[in-house]
Design a protein around this motif. Sequence first.
Motif, mmCIF file in Angstrom:
data_model
loop_
_atom_site.group_PDB
_atom_site.id
_atom_site.type_symbol
_atom_site.label_atom_id
_atom_site.label_comp_id
_atom_site.label_asym_id
_atom_site.label_seq_id
_atom_site.Cartn_x
_atom_site.Cartn_y
_atom_site.Cartn_z
ATOM 1 N N SER A 35 2.379 -6.708 -1.050
ATOM 2 C CA SER A 35 1.196 -6.683 -0.104
ATOM 3 C C SER A 35 -0.043 -5.852 -0.800
ATOM 4 O O SER A 35 -1.052 -6.118 -0.738
ATOM 5 N N ILE A 36 0.307 -4.778 -1.293
ATOM 6 C CA ILE A 36 -0.604 -3.852 -1.956
ATOM 7 C C ILE A 36 -1.200 -4.362 -3.128
ATOM 8 O O ILE A 36 -2.411 -4.184 -3.381
ATOM 9 N N ILE B 273 -10.998 -7.308 -5.058
ATOM 10 C CA ILE B 273 -12.012 -7.608 -6.078
ATOM 11 C C ILE B 273 -12.317 -9.009 -6.270
ATOM 12 O O ILE B 273 -13.413 -9.357 -7.077
ATOM 13 N N ASN B 274 -11.544 -9.899 -5.672
ATOM 14 C CA ASN B 274 -11.830 -11.258 -6.020
ATOM 15 C C ASN B 274 -11.818 -11.889 -4.592
ATOM 16 O O ASN B 274 -10.980 -12.332 -4.036
ATOM 17 N N LEU C 144 -10.630 -3.223 -12.737
ATOM 18 C CA LEU C 144 -10.427 -2.605 -11.532
ATOM 19 C C LEU C 144 -8.867 -2.819 -11.192
ATOM 20 O O LEU C 144 -8.528 -2.711 -9.838
ATOM 21 N N GLY C 145 -8.290 -3.618 -11.843
ATOM 22 C CA GLY C 145 -6.884 -3.976 -11.439
ATOM 23 C C GLY C 145 -5.725 -3.188 -12.032
ATOM 24 O O GLY C 145 -5.953 -1.887 -12.395
ATOM 25 N N THR D 125 -4.526 4.131 -0.164
ATOM 26 C CA THR D 125 -5.451 5.021 0.405
ATOM 27 C C THR D 125 -6.795 4.933 -0.453
ATOM 28 O O THR D 125 -7.870 5.100 0.003
ATOM 29 N N ALA D 126 -6.647 5.206 -1.879
ATOM 30 C CA ALA D 126 -7.696 4.981 -2.696
ATOM 31 C C ALA D 126 -8.651 3.685 -2.510
ATOM 32 O O ALA D 126 -9.609 4.103 -2.596
ATOM 33 N N MET D 127 -7.610 2.571 -2.538
ATOM 34 C CA MET D 127 -8.333 1.397 -2.369
ATOM 35 C C MET D 127 -9.323 1.374 -0.968
ATOM 36 O O MET D 127 -10.420 0.923 -1.208
ATOM 37 N N VAL D 128 -8.748 1.612 0.177
ATOM 38 C CA VAL D 128 -9.371 1.274 1.323
ATOM 39 C C VAL D 128 -10.480 2.352 1.476
ATOM 40 O O VAL D 128 -11.478 2.099 2.004
#
Length: 265
Positions: free
Chosen positions: A106-107, A115-116, A143-144, A207-210
């Motif tokens: 899921s993450i 990003i897409n 960013l992947g 947490t970094a992503m959101v």
Amino acid sequence: MSENESFAFDPLDAKNHYESLHKFSDTRAKEMNQMFLPFIDITDRYGLLISRLTIILGNAKPKDTQDIVLRDLMADVFDCLYESRDLIMGAKINVAFPVVRRAYESITLLNLCAINKSFANKWHSGKEIKNAEVRKELDKHPLGESKEDMKKLYNFYCLGSHPNRELIPRRFLGEGNQFVLGAIGKPNLWLACDLCIKILEMWFWLTAMVSVIYHDMLSKVDIGYNDAYSQTSNDAKEISKWLVLNFNNVLKEEQEYWINNPVKD
């Protein structure tokens, strides 16, 4: 007991053992929680950060389909990471593996959908996006993530999610042990450490992503969020080092034990 021998079987013994399974798990959880207290603390702090964001999002309608997908995947990752910790601390490591694998799938999908937008729309429409495709697409994007690193993690989670001799513990039932179900057995500490390291990495990643995705909203509504996030991330790096050190120590002890006490067929 040989094939022709018997013993005085009492169904009440089985009932008593079965009804004590939760007590075994509670006892293990108390022991493990003390051993992994820094990990418990830091993952609680990450969970609180996601909870702060969730309340804010709960008072703001999604902008589009992509936003809907990101919110749903964020919640799915959170649920899996949150529940997996209790399974590990309760010495149910074999049960935790499929849950941790779900969190990982899921993450990575969340990262791709962030990003897409086309993949977010595709997934929301009900089309399957296999993890191999997710890894391939993330590898292309700045960013992947590295496809090789993600593949190694995916293989590890798959290994633990499917029955195999390497990760299903030898319980010695009938070879000195009479009851081996649930958390009655000694937990595999090096494997617990390994999973905790990977779970902490996923908390960091999630947490970094959101925090980036919803940065503008967080900055306007929750003034203290950014400082709390930065402090938590810095502390998580130190706790990750602590987990790695413990992993190496318990793995060495485990290897030395089996060298000195080889299993006889």
